[in-house]
Design a protein around this motif. Sequence first.
Motif, mmCIF file in Angstrom:
data_model
loop_
_atom_site.group_PDB
_atom_site.id
_atom_site.type_symbol
_atom_site.label_atom_id
_atom_site.label_comp_id
_atom_site.label_asym_id
_atom_site.label_seq_id
_atom_site.Cartn_x
_atom_site.Cartn_y
_atom_site.Cartn_z
ATOM 1 N N PHE A 57 0.812 -1.216 0.000
ATOM 2 C CA PHE A 57 0.000 0.000 0.000
ATOM 3 C C PHE A 57 0.848 1.269 0.000
ATOM 4 N N GLY A 58 1.978 1.223 0.724
ATOM 5 C CA GLY A 58 2.810 2.414 0.819
ATOM 6 C C GLY A 58 3.454 2.825 -0.487
ATOM 7 N N PHE A 59 3.616 1.879 -1.414
ATOM 8 C CA PHE A 59 4.243 2.215 -2.689
ATOM 9 C C PHE A 59 3.445 3.255 -3.476
ATOM 10 N N PHE A 60 2.126 3.137 -3.428
ATOM 11 C CA PHE A 60 1.283 3.924 -4.335
ATOM 12 C C PHE A 60 0.386 4.913 -3.594
ATOM 13 N N VAL A 61 0.730 5.204 -2.344
ATOM 14 C CA VAL A 61 -0.137 6.034 -1.514
ATOM 15 C C VAL A 61 -0.254 7.460 -2.052
ATOM 16 N N ASP A 62 0.770 7.954 -2.758
ATOM 17 C CA ASP A 62 0.743 9.334 -3.251
ATOM 18 C C ASP A 62 -0.167 9.513 -4.460
ATOM 19 N N GLN A 63 -0.403 8.422 -5.203
ATOM 20 C CA GLN A 63 -1.178 8.521 -6.452
ATOM 21 C C GLN A 63 -2.114 7.316 -6.575
ATOM 22 N N LYS A 64 -3.029 7.170 -5.637
ATOM 23 C CA LYS A 64 -3.930 6.020 -5.657
ATOM 24 C C LYS A 64 -4.778 5.990 -6.931
ATOM 25 N N GLN A 65 -5.267 7.156 -7.334
ATOM 26 C CA GLN A 65 -6.117 7.212 -8.525
ATOM 27 C C GLN A 65 -5.320 6.859 -9.777
ATOM 28 N N SER A 66 -4.076 7.310 -9.826
ATOM 29 C CA SER A 66 -3.234 7.003 -10.976
ATOM 30 C C SER A 66 -2.893 5.518 -11.025
ATOM 31 N N PHE A 67 -2.685 4.930 -9.870
ATOM 32 C CA PHE A 67 -2.414 3.490 -9.835
ATOM 33 C C PHE A 67 -3.632 2.716 -10.328
ATOM 34 N N GLN A 68 -4.809 3.163 -9.897
ATOM 35 C CA GLN A 68 -6.036 2.512 -10.357
ATOM 36 C C GLN A 68 -6.174 2.634 -11.875
ATOM 37 N N GLN A 69 -5.820 3.790 -12.392
ATOM 38 C CA GLN A 69 -5.867 3.990 -13.835
ATOM 39 C C GLN A 69 -4.890 3.038 -14.536
ATOM 40 N N LEU A 70 -3.693 2.881 -13.972
ATOM 41 C CA LEU A 70 -2.713 1.943 -14.526
ATOM 42 C C LEU A 70 -3.297 0.537 -14.593
ATOM 43 N N MET A 71 -3.937 0.116 -13.520
ATOM 44 C CA MET A 71 -4.489 -1.239 -13.455
ATOM 45 C C MET A 71 -5.519 -1.473 -14.561
ATOM 46 N N TYR A 72 -6.386 -0.486 -14.816
ATOM 47 C CA TYR A 72 -7.489 -0.690 -15.737
ATOM 48 C C TYR A 72 -7.157 -0.337 -17.191
ATOM 49 N N GLU A 73 -6.117 0.426 -17.409
ATOM 50 C CA GLU A 73 -5.797 0.800 -18.792
ATOM 51 C C GLU A 73 -4.752 -0.101 -19.436
ATOM 52 N N LEU A 74 -4.027 -0.873 -18.645
ATOM 53 C CA LEU A 74 -3.080 -1.800 -19.262
ATOM 54 C C LEU A 74 -3.845 -2.881 -20.018
ATOM 55 N N ILE A 75 -3.415 -3.160 -21.238
ATOM 56 C CA ILE A 75 -4.098 -4.181 -22.031
ATOM 57 C C ILE A 75 -3.438 -5.547 -21.868
ATOM 58 N N LYS A 76 -2.386 -5.624 -21.088
ATOM 59 C CA LYS A 76 -1.715 -6.896 -20.812
ATOM 60 C C LYS A 76 -2.364 -7.553 -19.597
ATOM 61 N N PRO A 77 -2.361 -8.885 -19.527
ATOM 62 C CA PRO A 77 -2.848 -9.543 -18.310
ATOM 63 C C PRO A 77 -1.976 -9.171 -17.114
ATOM 64 N N ILE A 78 -2.613 -9.019 -15.967
ATOM 65 C CA ILE A 78 -1.935 -8.545 -14.762
ATOM 66 C C ILE A 78 -2.086 -9.581 -13.650
ATOM 67 N N ALA A 79 -0.988 -9.821 -12.926
ATOM 68 C CA ALA A 79 -1.036 -10.564 -11.665
ATOM 69 C C ALA A 79 -0.500 -9.631 -10.585
ATOM 70 N N VAL A 80 -1.097 -9.695 -9.411
ATOM 71 C CA VAL A 80 -0.698 -8.818 -8.305
ATOM 72 C C VAL A 80 -0.301 -9.667 -7.105
ATOM 73 N N VAL A 81 0.857 -9.346 -6.545
ATOM 74 C CA VAL A 81 1.324 -10.004 -5.325
ATOM 75 C C VAL A 81 1.042 -9.074 -4.151
ATOM 76 N N PHE A 82 0.179 -9.498 -3.245
ATOM 77 C CA PHE A 82 -0.119 -8.719 -2.036
ATOM 78 C C PHE A 82 0.874 -9.095 -0.939
#
Length: 780
Positions: A136-161
């Motif tokens: 969470f601390g990695f993207f705390v400054d730009q949460k909305q931008s991170f969300q945009q990254l997640m939804y606009e990438l056309i490549k399949p995504i895996a996330v490690v929590f």
Amino acid sequence: MKNENIPGRIDRLISQEAIVSIDTTMLSPNTIRKNRHHSRTTRIIDQAEILFITSYPPRECGIATYSQDLISALNEKFSKSLSIKICALENGESTYDYPEEVKYKLDTSRKTSYLDLIEKINNDDQIQLVLIQFEFGFFVDQKQSFQQLMYELIKPIAVVFHTVLPKPDARLRLEVKNIVAASKSIIVMTNTSAEILRNDYGISKQKINVIAHGTHLVQHLNKKSLKEKYNLADRKVLATFGLLSAGKSLETTLDAMPAIIQNCPEAIFLIIGKTHPEVVKNDGEVYRESLVQKVKDLGIQGHVRFINKYLALEELLEYLQLTDIYLFTTNDPNQAVSGTFAYAMSCGCPIISTPIPHAKEVLTKDTGIIFDFRNSKQLAESVNLLLNDYPLRKSLMVNTLQKIVSSAWENSAVEHARLFQTITGNKIQLQYNLPEINLNHFKAMTTEFAMIQFSKINQPNLKSGYTLDDNARALVATCMGFKLFHEKESLNDIRKYLDFIKFCQQPGGEFLNYVDSDHNFTDQNSEVNLEDSNGRAIWALGYVVSLKDLLPKAIIADAIIIFEKAMLDMKSLKSPRAMSFAMKGVFYFHKGEKSTDYLDLVYLYANRLLALYKHESNLIWEWYESYLTYANSVMPEAMLYVWLMTGENIYKDIARTSFNFLLSMTFNKNGIEVISNKGWLHKGEEAGKFGEQPIDVAYTIMTLSKFYDVFMDEDYHQKMEVAFNWFLGNNRLHQIIYNPCTGGCYDGLEETHVNLNQGAESTVSYLMARLTLEKYKNEQ
């Protein structure tokens, strides 16, 4: 109504409440193209590029180290199939000089940096999958931008929590669900984290993958020598490591030290690691200075040592191997997993820990001790219990190693690669890299006299003595290596193993098998049937003679003398495997001596096998016995040699038919599963599913090699590679059997785990299999 500006898969995967929360004005046409990207026809990719979005060294943080270790393991095992690149996370103020694998950078504090990265990834045709190491601390400054990254990438995504917080409020729950919805797969490191995602966040079980934090394989160096190296001789070492911050709660241990020192005056506590860079940036060295002051106030300066630096991996693992007890005292109950904790377990440290989820999952009464947060009294009692009980510490160490071996980085790489394959719709065809030949454990198992039989983990157990079986195989393996590499130092070992076979030979020509550590024959020789051992000796001796043009004349002459003396008493063999090994030996003897001696004996053995085959075989059971047990492939291989020696097609036909039957019983869509030693496989019954031995895989590979050389059937060659991958992790448990750190091979694949011992049989068997494949590598 369905919001047409949001990808269809988002509509399917998250609730209406979540959909409303997304700022749809951020979404570009790339989002619409995302679904079309995933619907393209599947094609196999020779080398798929995987982009890791993560912090990365030289940045100093736990996730950076984690990513580097994982990527290193993936490259070591799958560099032919995967090309791993990195998008390094930065935060405005800091930039680093990165290694060449870093392809992109993301300044997590700048919105434009996210937009730029989206464009680069979407236009990069090489990238097949994006893996995000999420904290969470990695993207705390730009949460909305991170969300945009997640939804606009056309490549399949895996996330490690790396953190999964229980009992989230509505905002956090929605944030996590949005991340999950945009992802093909979620990775967590503990079952506890997976359970929280399911129960507290409502995440589908099918989307969650548990892949434990990786651990390092270590050689388990001598603790006494390591203590002397680091000026800790005669001390009982307590240790902790990691980047310092108040959350480590190291004062808990310092407050416990007076009671520990009273019980054990030689105790010393090592605090390994520099202060976390973010802590230094915000607070300076206030926390470390407070610890130093507490040490002075308690008067324990001679019992605490600060090692104020970020240690290189090799040095860190040495410190952990000399540690008597590892202490993990974090005061954060929500810390899901700890890399430092995992590293300590990989070094066999008995561990005392606060009850974080990771600890509660892996520490039982057999593997460690858990104490309450900030409870120095409990900690002192636990430490004193272990310091006063060496057998208990030893037991915890062994149990810890068994518990943690499945999470070795090599196994983590296998699990990740298999997941990448699934996420990309099987576009990736995994090819395991052939490990470099490592003779360290093979040599460690060999004394001045011969090869030792057993090993406790990777420490040779001299008390187990020696066997003809192991030394005959060692002789074959060493000769195989000499044939390939012509290394003169191998000649000393060839002589040594040959001399041991001579030592075991009796006046009548037969051999005894069991020799104790004092070089005396044991009573076991009169208690078990030694036919198979005698057959193996004939095989090894014949193989030596076959190298007549390569080996020194004295070695060949001695091998011939021992062989000919042994053959005086070989007609009495009845065991199908003993006869088969002997036929292999005669075949190789003929190659070296260019003679037809002992052909009458070959006919005798072959016709005995032929009679067995005719008696037992039918349309669905094409075999020599009513069961399949161990070393099965040696029988069809022997019949193949008979055909090569005699030219009589009956032997060739039965060799191929019986071998193909054996392959049908041991190969399946998952790879090779050799016959279980837990009851074997009897005609008309179901095969056992565990108790697989390296020796059977190795013999199968060697037989496949001979059949391929003779018939040039590509199926045999492909099966050879599939079978070898069993050692590398392509097996029922998806765990490595070969240990690349020691060069040893684990003793077996059991129902739920591998047998950690690395004895002579398994280690030599692996080496024979590896050298068999090396032959084809050199021919390419």
